[in-house]
Design an enzyme around this catalytic site. Sequence first.
Site, PDB file in Angstrom:
ATOM      1  N   HIS A 246       0.602  -1.352   0.026  1.00  0.00           N
ATOM      2  CA  HIS A 246      -0.173   0.326  -0.168  1.00  0.00           C
ATOM      3  C   HIS A 246       0.729   1.390  -0.118  1.00  0.00           C
ATOM      4  CE1 HIS A 246      -3.864  -1.917   0.783  1.00  0.00           C
ATOM      5  NE2 HIS A 246      -3.109  -2.857   1.430  1.00  0.00           N
TER       6      HIS A 246
ATOM      7  N   ASP B  30       3.298   9.695  -0.575  1.00  0.00           N
ATOM      8  CA  ASP B  30       2.432   8.967   0.291  1.00  0.00           C
ATOM      9  C   ASP B  30       1.520   8.052  -1.226  1.00  0.00           C
ATOM     10  OD1 ASP B  30       0.034   8.390   0.944  1.00  0.00           O
ATOM     11  OD2 ASP B  30      -0.895  10.361   1.368  1.00  0.00           O
TER      12      ASP B  30
HETATM   13  C1  GDG Z   1      -2.088   3.909   3.596  1.00  0.00           C
HETATM   14  C2  GDG Z   1      -1.019   4.493   2.297  1.00  0.00           C
HETATM   15  C3  GDG Z   1      -2.904   3.888   0.712  1.00  0.00           C
HETATM   16  C4  GDG Z   1      -9.104  10.400   8.047  1.00  0.00           C
HETATM   17  N1  GDG Z   1      -9.320  10.925   8.706  1.00  0.00           N
HETATM   18  C5  GDG Z   1     -10.709  10.598   9.704  1.00  0.00           C
HETATM   19  C6  GDG Z   1     -10.966   9.212   8.997  1.00  0.00           C
HETATM   20  N2  GDG Z   1      -9.520   9.443   7.681  1.00  0.00           N
HETATM   21  C7  GDG Z   1      -9.868   7.877   6.862  1.00  0.00           C
HETATM   22  C8  GDG Z   1      -9.413   8.628   4.605  1.00  0.00           C
HETATM   23  C9  GDG Z   1      -9.033   7.395   4.588  1.00  0.00           C
HETATM   24  C10 GDG Z   1      -7.727   7.007   5.181  1.00  0.00           C
HETATM   25  O1  GDG Z   1      -8.383   7.316   6.718  1.00  0.00           O
HETATM   26  C11 GDG Z   1      -6.805   7.876   5.225  1.00  0.00           C
HETATM   27  O2  GDG Z   1      -6.618   6.821   4.137  1.00  0.00           O
HETATM   28  P1  GDG Z   1      -5.274   7.336   3.154  1.00  0.00           P
HETATM   29  O3  GDG Z   1      -4.797   6.696   1.772  1.00  0.00           O
HETATM   30  O4  GDG Z   1      -5.771   9.830   2.640  1.00  0.00           O
HETATM   31  O5  GDG Z   1      -3.906   7.287   3.808  1.00  0.00           O
HETATM   32  P2  GDG Z   1      -3.163   5.736   5.035  1.00  0.00           P
HETATM   33  O6  GDG Z   1      -3.652   6.303   6.033  1.00  0.00           O
HETATM   34  O7  GDG Z   1      -1.586   6.823   5.014  1.00  0.00           O
HETATM   35  O8  GDG Z   1      -2.990   4.784   4.128  1.00  0.00           O
HETATM   36  C12 GDG Z   1      -1.582   5.784   1.619  1.00  0.00           C
HETATM   37  C13 GDG Z   1      -3.724   3.879   2.110  1.00  0.00           C
HETATM   38  O9  GDG Z   1      -2.671   2.858   3.015  1.00  0.00           O
HETATM   39  C14 GDG Z   1      -4.762   2.819   1.342  1.00  0.00           C
HETATM   40  O10 GDG Z   1      -3.291   2.261   0.225  1.00  0.00           O
HETATM   41  O11 GDG Z   1      -3.907   5.762  -0.013  1.00  0.00           O
HETATM   42  O12 GDG Z   1      -0.791   6.271   0.633  1.00  0.00           O
HETATM   43  O13 GDG Z   1      -0.332   5.306   2.868  1.00  0.00           O
HETATM   44  O14 GDG Z   1     -10.211   6.603   4.004  1.00  0.00           O
HETATM   45  O15 GDG Z   1     -10.994   9.028   5.393  1.00  0.00           O
HETATM   46  N3  GDG Z   1     -11.965   8.627   8.549  1.00  0.00           N
HETATM   47  C15 GDG Z   1     -12.571   8.827   9.933  1.00  0.00           C
HETATM   48  N4  GDG Z   1     -12.330   9.634  10.749  1.00  0.00           N
HETATM   49  C16 GDG Z   1     -11.212  10.638  10.315  1.00  0.00           C
HETATM   50  O16 GDG Z   1     -11.153  11.456  11.290  1.00  0.00           O
HETATM   51  N5  GDG Z   1     -13.515   8.067   9.993  1.00  0.00           N
END
Ligand code: GDG
Length: 454
Positions: free
Chosen positions: A153, A361
């Site tokens: 990921h 990212d």
């Molecule tokens: C890893 C990789 C890759 C955030 N704040 C809240 C909340 N979130 C959710 C968002 C989103 C998720 O968390 C974050 O996903 P990201 O993709 O932005 O980042 P990582 O956590 O670093 O994820 C990344 C991912 O894996 C998938 O392969 O895209 O590059 O680093 O879904 O919505 N959700 C809730 N409350 C919050 O306050 N419910």
Amino acid sequence: MVANRLPVRRTRGSGGEWLTSPGGLVSALSPALREVHGSWIGWTGVAGAVPKPFDHDGIRNVPVELSAREIEDHYEGLSNSALWPLYHGCLRPPEYHRHWWRSHVAVNGRFAQCAAELAPPGASVWVQDYHLQLVPGMLRALRPDLRIGFFLHIPFPPRELFAQLPWRQQVLEGLLGADLVGFQAALGARNFRALVERFTDGRGERGVINFRGREVRYGHFPISIDFEAFDTQAHTDAARQRSAEIHDQIGDGRRILLGVDRLDYTKGIDIRIRAFRELLASGAIDPHECILVQQAVPSREHVGAYQELKAEVERQVGEINGEFATLGAPVVHYLHKSLPQDELVPLYMAADAMLVTPLRDGMNLVAKEYVACRPDERGALVLSEFTGAANELRQALIVNPYDIDGLAERIRQALALPEVEQQRRMRAMRDAVRKHDVHRWARVFLDQLAETYV
Ligand code: GDG
């Protein structure tokens, strides 16, 4: 399915009930898993003894135990203080400790053993992410009959960085135990092939590596979100109403800049706040007309680099509010908590501009969620070129987050973007995410895995 975490969380302590965790991965993979009465092997998130395997929402959950020591050494140590920074371009110096590695091997072995005992003959096993890169190799040794997929990921780094890993060969050979290895971006897949050829006896052609008499396929499979689910929620009266309330609370006519991230040093939160401060200081943005909402989900709070980042972000927020806020009207609203999904969607809907500025990212799902929540075709997305999402969301305002002047200029442009231009860009980005949603991502990967020769 084999992943660091189970797809469920306990509401309160060890006596609470299990709830399905929010998130794209769980919603993408659960239907397929349910259909074949599959199992999900993962950690519960707490130390010590685990419950027996249990069924929840049509999926068999198989908890793997991690001791408090293993959480420190394998999870916080090797996974999050060595691999995570190394794979994200060494934004913090990775630390390599042999006792961390030993724990990492032991934990990967436990996951592999569990999968080996559970999988029916000839089954497909899909292993997720950087915590478990040794599992494919270990599992292949135990169960050569299985079809094994692996998906990373996060970014896969170039040779000049990966080469420093003291256990580089073991990690690569672990991955080569799979039949199909997937990355977020073409660059990661290319780095993988180059590293395999440099540090193992594997030899590659386009999309295939020959390794010890087997063929290992590899490629890029950009992950996505459940577009339909976000879009549907954004159409509800409750979400519209809440979004209007947020605007009211923030004050008449004030524009909203929004950041939503795990509080992680890869996400460029501090850089974004600095650019915002410079815009206020130069007078390009009037603090009475625009605010920044920064939602920062607590993350890896036992790791030193994360504690330092939290202190720095909180210092910046204090400084900027001290200088530019007036009574009852802060210029930065900083939330250090996890919001429920029905609060997050209205926030996306209320934001005039979304700031996604990671220094590195793998994909960044937040960028995709923002566009999915804008059926009104309004709003602007400022997006770092160092995210996987920038490969697809070409109509975003793309930025190099290391360039503070450039970033400040992009934020200014986002706020000044004419409505027709917002609409043109948003429509194109929504089409892209609608077409390439997370269900398609899972289908493409699993179809390709099914075609591999065992
Ligand atoms: C890893 C990789 C890759 C955030 N704040 C809240 C909340 N979130 C959710 C968002 C989103 C998720 O968390 C974050 O996903 P990201 O993709 O932005 O980042 P990582 O956590 O670093 O994820 C990344 C991912 O894996 C998938 O392969 O895209 O590059 O680093 O879904 O919505 N959700 C809730 N409350 C919050 O306050 N419910």
